[in-house]
Design a protein around this motif. Structure first.
Motif, PDB file in Angstrom:
ATOM      1  N   PRO A 265       0.789  -1.239   0.000  1.00 17.86           N
ATOM      2  CA  PRO A 265       0.000   0.000   0.000  1.00 17.86           C
ATOM      3  C   PRO A 265       0.818   1.286   0.000  1.00 17.86           C
ATOM      4  O   PRO A 265       0.272   2.353  -0.284  1.00 17.86           O
ATOM      5  N   VAL A 266       2.109   1.232   0.328  1.00 20.71           N
ATOM      6  CA  VAL A 266       2.891   2.468   0.394  1.00 20.71           C
ATOM      7  C   VAL A 266       3.514   2.836  -0.961  1.00 20.71           C
ATOM      8  O   VAL A 266       4.096   3.909  -1.099  1.00 20.71           O
ATOM      9  N   LEU A 267       3.381   1.971  -1.952  1.00 18.65           N
ATOM     10  CA  LEU A 267       3.981   2.245  -3.257  1.00 18.65           C
ATOM     11  C   LEU A 267       3.014   3.013  -4.144  1.00 18.65           C
ATOM     12  O   LEU A 267       1.797   2.873  -4.020  1.00 18.65           O
ATOM     13  N   PRO A 268       3.535   3.823  -5.075  1.00 19.62           N
ATOM     14  CA  PRO A 268       2.650   4.594  -5.958  1.00 19.62           C
ATOM     15  C   PRO A 268       1.809   3.719  -6.874  1.00 19.62           C
ATOM     16  O   PRO A 268       0.718   4.099  -7.276  1.00 19.62           O
ATOM     17  N   MET A 269       2.321   2.531  -7.215  1.00 19.11           N
ATOM     18  CA  MET A 269       1.545   1.570  -7.989  1.00 19.11           C
ATOM     19  C   MET A 269       2.088   0.174  -7.717  1.00 19.11           C
ATOM     20  O   MET A 269       3.266  -0.009  -7.429  1.00 19.11           O
ATOM     21  N   GLY A 270       1.190  -0.819  -7.780  1.00 19.12           N
ATOM     22  CA  GLY A 270       1.629  -2.188  -7.600  1.00 19.12           C
ATOM     23  C   GLY A 270       2.247  -2.729  -8.877  1.00 19.12           C
ATOM     24  O   GLY A 270       1.962  -2.250  -9.981  1.00 19.12           O
ATOM     25  N   TYR A 271       3.110  -3.737  -8.731  1.00 15.34           N
ATOM     26  CA  TYR A 271       3.725  -4.344  -9.916  1.00 15.34           C
ATOM     27  C   TYR A 271       4.156  -5.770  -9.609  1.00 15.34           C
ATOM     28  O   TYR A 271       4.423  -6.132  -8.461  1.00 15.34           O
ATOM     29  N   ASP A 272       4.204  -6.583 -10.653  1.00 15.54           N
ATOM     30  CA  ASP A 272       4.761  -7.928 -10.556  1.00 15.54           C
ATOM     31  C   ASP A 272       5.948  -8.028 -11.506  1.00 15.54           C
ATOM     32  O   ASP A 272       6.413  -7.009 -12.035  1.00 15.54           O
ATOM     33  N   ALA A 273       6.443  -9.227 -11.738  1.00 13.87           N
ATOM     34  CA  ALA A 273       7.636  -9.392 -12.573  1.00 13.87           C
ATOM     35  C   ALA A 273       7.402  -8.890 -13.998  1.00 13.87           C
ATOM     36  O   ALA A 273       8.319  -8.367 -14.634  1.00 13.87           O
ATOM     37  N   ASN A 274       6.165  -9.025 -14.476  1.00 12.82           N
ATOM     38  CA  ASN A 274       5.881  -8.595 -15.844  1.00 12.82           C
ATOM     39  C   ASN A 274       5.745  -7.085 -15.977  1.00 12.82           C
ATOM     40  O   ASN A 274       5.929  -6.535 -17.064  1.00 12.82           O
ATOM     41  N   GLU A 275       5.417  -6.415 -14.867  1.00 13.73           N
ATOM     42  CA  GLU A 275       5.231  -4.955 -14.882  1.00 13.73           C
ATOM     43  C   GLU A 275       6.343  -4.240 -14.109  1.00 13.73           C
ATOM     44  O   GLU A 275       6.192  -3.083 -13.729  1.00 13.73           O
ATOM     45  N   ALA A 276       7.453  -4.942 -13.887  1.00 11.01           N
ATOM     46  CA  ALA A 276       8.494  -4.409 -13.012  1.00 11.01           C
ATOM     47  C   ALA A 276       9.059  -3.078 -13.501  1.00 11.01           C
ATOM     48  O   ALA A 276       9.260  -2.156 -12.698  1.00 11.01           O
ATOM     49  N   ALA A 277       9.323  -2.951 -14.778  1.00 12.74           N
ATOM     50  CA  ALA A 277       9.960  -1.730 -15.297  1.00 12.74           C
ATOM     51  C   ALA A 277       9.102  -0.502 -15.001  1.00 12.74           C
ATOM     52  O   ALA A 277       9.604   0.523 -14.510  1.00 12.74           O
ATOM     53  N   ARG A 278       7.794  -0.610 -15.257  1.00 10.28           N
ATOM     54  CA  ARG A 278       6.918   0.534 -15.036  1.00 10.28           C
ATOM     55  C   ARG A 278       6.721   0.798 -13.540  1.00 10.28           C
ATOM     56  O   ARG A 278       6.767   1.942 -13.088  1.00 10.28           O
ATOM     57  N   GLY A 279       6.515  -0.263 -12.757  1.00 12.70           N
ATOM     58  CA  GLY A 279       6.286  -0.093 -11.324  1.00 12.70           C
ATOM     59  C   GLY A 279       7.493   0.453 -10.599  1.00 12.70           C
ATOM     60  O   GLY A 279       7.368   1.322  -9.730  1.00 12.70           O
ATOM     61  N   LYS A 280       8.673  -0.037 -10.970  1.00 13.68           N
ATOM     62  CA  LYS A 280       9.877   0.429 -10.300  1.00 13.68           C
ATOM     63  C   LYS A 280      10.235   1.851 -10.714  1.00 13.68           C
ATOM     64  O   LYS A 280      10.790   2.610  -9.917  1.00 13.68           O
ATOM     65  N   LYS A 281       9.903   2.225 -11.925  1.00 10.52           N
ATOM     66  CA  LYS A 281      10.152   3.607 -12.350  1.00 10.52           C
ATOM     67  C   LYS A 281       9.339   4.581 -11.485  1.00 10.52           C
ATOM     68  O   LYS A 281       9.861   5.603 -11.021  1.00 10.52           O
ATOM     69  N   ALA A 282       8.060   4.240 -11.250  1.00 10.77           N
ATOM     70  CA  ALA A 282       7.219   5.090 -10.407  1.00 10.77           C
ATOM     71  C   ALA A 282       7.721   5.108  -8.966  1.00 10.77           C
ATOM     72  O   ALA A 282       7.752   6.166  -8.312  1.00 10.77           O
ATOM     73  N   ALA A 283       8.143   3.944  -8.465  1.00 15.35           N
ATOM     74  CA  ALA A 283       8.646   3.859  -7.087  1.00 15.35           C
ATOM     75  C   ALA A 283       9.942   4.643  -6.924  1.00 15.35           C
ATOM     76  O   ALA A 283      10.164   5.304  -5.896  1.00 15.35           O
ATOM     77  N   LYS A 284      10.780   4.589  -7.922  1.00  9.71           N
ATOM     78  CA  LYS A 284      12.063   5.303  -7.873  1.00  9.71           C
ATOM     79  C   LYS A 284      11.837   6.816  -7.846  1.00  9.71           C
ATOM     80  O   LYS A 284      12.463   7.534  -7.051  1.00  9.71           O
ATOM     81  N   GLN A 285      10.948   7.289  -8.695  1.00  4.12           N
ATOM     82  CA  GLN A 285      10.668   8.723  -8.720  1.00  4.12           C
ATOM     83  C   GLN A 285      10.118   9.193  -7.378  1.00  4.12           C
ATOM     84  O   GLN A 285      10.535  10.234  -6.848  1.00  4.12           O
ATOM     85  N   ALA A 286       9.205   8.418  -6.792  1.00  7.81           N
ATOM     86  CA  ALA A 286       8.625   8.788  -5.503  1.00  7.81           C
ATOM     87  C   ALA A 286       9.688   8.785  -4.410  1.00  7.81           C
ATOM     88  O   ALA A 286       9.703   9.659  -3.539  1.00  7.81           O
ATOM     89  N   LEU A 287      10.600   7.817  -4.458  1.00  8.57           N
ATOM     90  CA  LEU A 287      11.670   7.734  -3.457  1.00  8.57           C
ATOM     91  C   LEU A 287      12.637   8.905  -3.608  1.00  8.57           C
ATOM     92  O   LEU A 287      13.051   9.518  -2.608  1.00  8.57           O
ATOM     93  N   GLN A 288      13.011   9.229  -4.829  1.00 13.43           N
ATOM     94  CA  GLN A 288      13.903  10.370  -5.055  1.00 13.43           C
ATOM     95  C   GLN A 288      13.280  11.660  -4.539  1.00 13.43           C
ATOM     96  O   GLN A 288      13.951  12.480  -3.898  1.00 13.43           O
ATOM     97  N   GLN A 289      11.991  11.825  -4.772  1.00 11.13           N
ATOM     98  CA  GLN A 289      11.304  13.035  -4.304  1.00 11.13           C
ATOM     99  C   GLN A 289      11.253  13.084  -2.779  1.00 11.13           C
ATOM    100  O   GLN A 289      11.552  14.110  -2.171  1.00 11.13           O
ATOM    101  N   GLN A 290      10.887  11.973  -2.154  1.00  9.52           N
ATOM    102  CA  GLN A 290      10.770  11.951  -0.694  1.00  9.52           C
ATOM    103  C   GLN A 290      12.115  12.186  -0.023  1.00  9.52           C
ATOM    104  O   GLN A 290      12.197  12.875   1.001  1.00  9.52           O
ATOM    105  N   CYS A 291      13.171  11.640  -0.589  1.00 13.78           N
ATOM    106  CA  CYS A 291      14.501  11.731   0.022  1.00 13.78           C
ATOM    107  C   CYS A 291      15.298  12.933  -0.477  1.00 13.78           C
ATOM    108  O   CYS A 291      16.492  13.055  -0.185  1.00 13.78           O
ATOM    109  N   LYS A 292      14.627  13.802  -1.237  1.00  8.67           N
ATOM    110  CA  LYS A 292      15.249  15.045  -1.727  1.00  8.67           C
ATOM    111  C   LYS A 292      16.494  14.783  -2.572  1.00  8.67           C
ATOM    112  O   LYS A 292      17.487  15.516  -2.510  1.00  8.67           O
ATOM    113  N   LEU A 293      16.418  13.713  -3.377  1.00  4.91           N
ATOM    114  CA  LEU A 293      17.452  13.439  -4.355  1.00  4.91           C
ATOM    115  C   LEU A 293      17.034  14.033  -5.699  1.00  4.91           C
ATOM    116  O   LEU A 293      15.847  14.244  -5.953  1.00  4.91           O
ATOM    117  N   THR A 294      18.011  14.297  -6.531  1.00  2.00           N
ATOM    118  CA  THR A 294      17.701  14.769  -7.877  1.00  2.00           C
ATOM    119  C   THR A 294      16.857  13.724  -8.595  1.00  2.00           C
ATOM    120  O   THR A 294      17.231  12.549  -8.649  1.00  2.00           O
TER     121      THR A 294
END
Length: 482
Positions: A265-294
């Motif tokens: 529930p804490v991720l911007p979108m759910g993903y499985d192995a087939n949707e990993a690229a899209r799900g991890k891209k959204a998770a990475k952007q959210a993490l960078q924003q929260q942690c004040k990374l570029t």
């Protein structure tokens, strides 16, 4: 079977590390299988007051600790099909932390866990629950097997009870002076090197190893290491070799009801192995924003969720960050060694936008790091099993691990040819340069998106659940009670 698990912590009730995750998950695994009644005994720490719907067992019972008689009482909660009993004694457990203050361990930890060990055994009698097996975890419950074979040897209530003892980390031994042996109430005739004596004092962990009916640790490779490598056995390799016929390794799993990127529930979108690229891209952007990374989807992001400790090799990561800060970003979550905490704080301040450090307990942020990072660093000097690499693989974050303990059993390193089976990267030589070489290799592979995504899918499709391992524990229980 009537099963009792005894531990000093279990998630979600009280936690300082992986021990709590393992104990909590095992309870639910056993209770979910037909034919078993499962009880869990924990100390009633101050933090457990926040648990709602606690019920009180009427009355008190008495526990001898040295020349004192302490009162114990029980409260309990129905946790699914598990009955969780909390052993209460305000003098010992009504404290701000489970084991220590900022200055160090509580000076009466020997008394606290002498009390808890006997309170578990007397508590079973108090509620009338006769266990077929008591499963004890780490040094804090190491006296239960010893009590069963000595003080309670002729107690008819425990005639059929057997004991399994699990080592989660042999480095933590509960080593105390001879006075602890006297407080525990054992007979002086048993104070010998073959039984309780340990370097002029006593070790709670050694007591468990000597007296338990069967012993296991949390991965097959770690079982081999602590028997055969003196540096990893921490003085108890000989004891384990003497008990090798009753000793094995069972690798840990993770609770996939808690750790699953498809339903997290804490991720911007759910993903499985087939949707990993899209799900991890959204998770990475959210993490960078929260942690004040570029915010940069192309920049590789390296994550750490760990206790800050020499064991974990995180002192070497400080130099790695300096060498790679122009090529990659880093997110670190963890508490522990004050010197390492200060070092990571300084590193993050000096490299805003590239390095983020959070020195607190934050389960939500941990989930976000596992999902949003590209690589997960575990350069451990020793690692009994490790849960973080299993979680990272489940979330499609490729672990970079040293070749020790359970990391060997759970991560298949990419060697340039095994792209269909590899699940991470291995540090061939555990030195600063060895760590740098392994990460640099991973960053090179990261540029090849077709290959990288293949490795991610391979990692995510591994079975890291408790299903197989829980069944192995139940088989070991049956073997133990025969």
């Amino acid at each position: 079977m009537n099963i009792v698990l005894a531990a000093s912590e279990a998630y979600p009730f009280c936690k300082t590390g992986g021990l709590a995750d393992v104990v909590g998950a095992l309870c639910q695994q056993f209770a979910g299988r037909k034919g078993h009644k499962v009880l869990l005994f924990l100390p009633h720490y101050r933090s457990i007051v926040r648990v709602s719907s606690l019920k009180i067992v009427p009355g008190v019972y008495l526990i001898p600790v040295g020349d004192k008689i302490e009162q114990a009482s029980l409260s309990y909660i129905n946790w699914g099909n598990v009955l969780v009993f909390f052993v209460n004694n305000r003098n010992y457990f009504d404290r701000s932390d489970l084991y220590r203050t900022q200055e160090g361990e509580y000076p009466d930890n020997d008394e606290r866990f002498i009390f808890f060990n006997r309170a578990v055994l007397e508590g079973c009698k108090f509620i009338g629950f006769r266990p077929d097996i008591i499963h004890c975890h780490d040094w804090q419950t190491g006296l239960i097997p010893a009590y069963l074979k000595t003080v309670y040897k002729l107690d008819a209530f425990y005639t059929r009870t057997r004991c399994l003892y699990t080592i989660h980390n042999i480095a933590y031994q509960g080593h105390y002076s001879y006075s602890a042996f006297r407080k525990a109430g054992f007979h002086p005739v048993d104070y010998t090197p073959e039984k309780f004596e340990y370097y002029g004092g006593m070790s709670f962990l050694k007591s468990g190893l000597v007296f338990a009916d069967n012993i296991n640790t949390v991965s097959p490779n770690y079982a081999r290491e602590i028997q055969n490598d003196p540096a990893k056995g921490f003085g108890l390799g000989g004891v384990l070799q003497a008990r090798s016929k009753n000793f094995c390794g069972i690798v840990n799993g993770i609770d996939t009801d808690v750790w699953d990127p498809e339903i997290d529930p804490v991720l911007p979108m759910g993903y499985d192995a087939n949707e990993a690229a899209r799900g991890k891209k959204a998770a990475k952007q959210a993490l960078q924003q929260q942690c004040k990374l570029t915010v940069d989807p192309a920049k590789p992001l390296l994550g750490i969720v760990s206790r800050l400790d020499y064991q974990k090799g995180l002192d070497m990561v400080l130099g790695l960050v300096e060498r790679l800060k122009k090529q990659a970003q880093f997110v670190i979550l963890g508490m522990g060694d004050p010197m390492l905490e200060k070092a990571y704080q300084s590193l993050a301040r000096a490299n805003a936008g590239t390095v983020s450090y959070s020195g607190r307990l934050d389960e939500d942020l941990a989930h976000k790091i596992y999902a949003g990072a590209d690589l997960f660093l575990m350069p451990s000097r020793f690692e009994p099993c490790g849960l973080s690499q299993l979680i990272a693989m489940k979330y499609g974050t490729l672990p970079v691990v040293s070749k020790v303990g359970g990391l060997v059993d759970t991560v298949t390193g990419f060697d340039g040819k095994n792209e269909n089976t590899a699940t991470g990267f291995c540090i061939e030589t555990l030195t600063p340069n060895g760590l740098y070489n392994a990460v640099n290799k991973a960053l090179t592979v990261y540029k090849n998106k077709v290959l990288w995504n293949r490795l991610v899918r391979s990692a995510m499709r591994q079975d890291v659940s408790w299903d197989k391992s829980a069944q192995m524990y139940l088989d070991l229980y049956r073997k133990t009670v025969i």
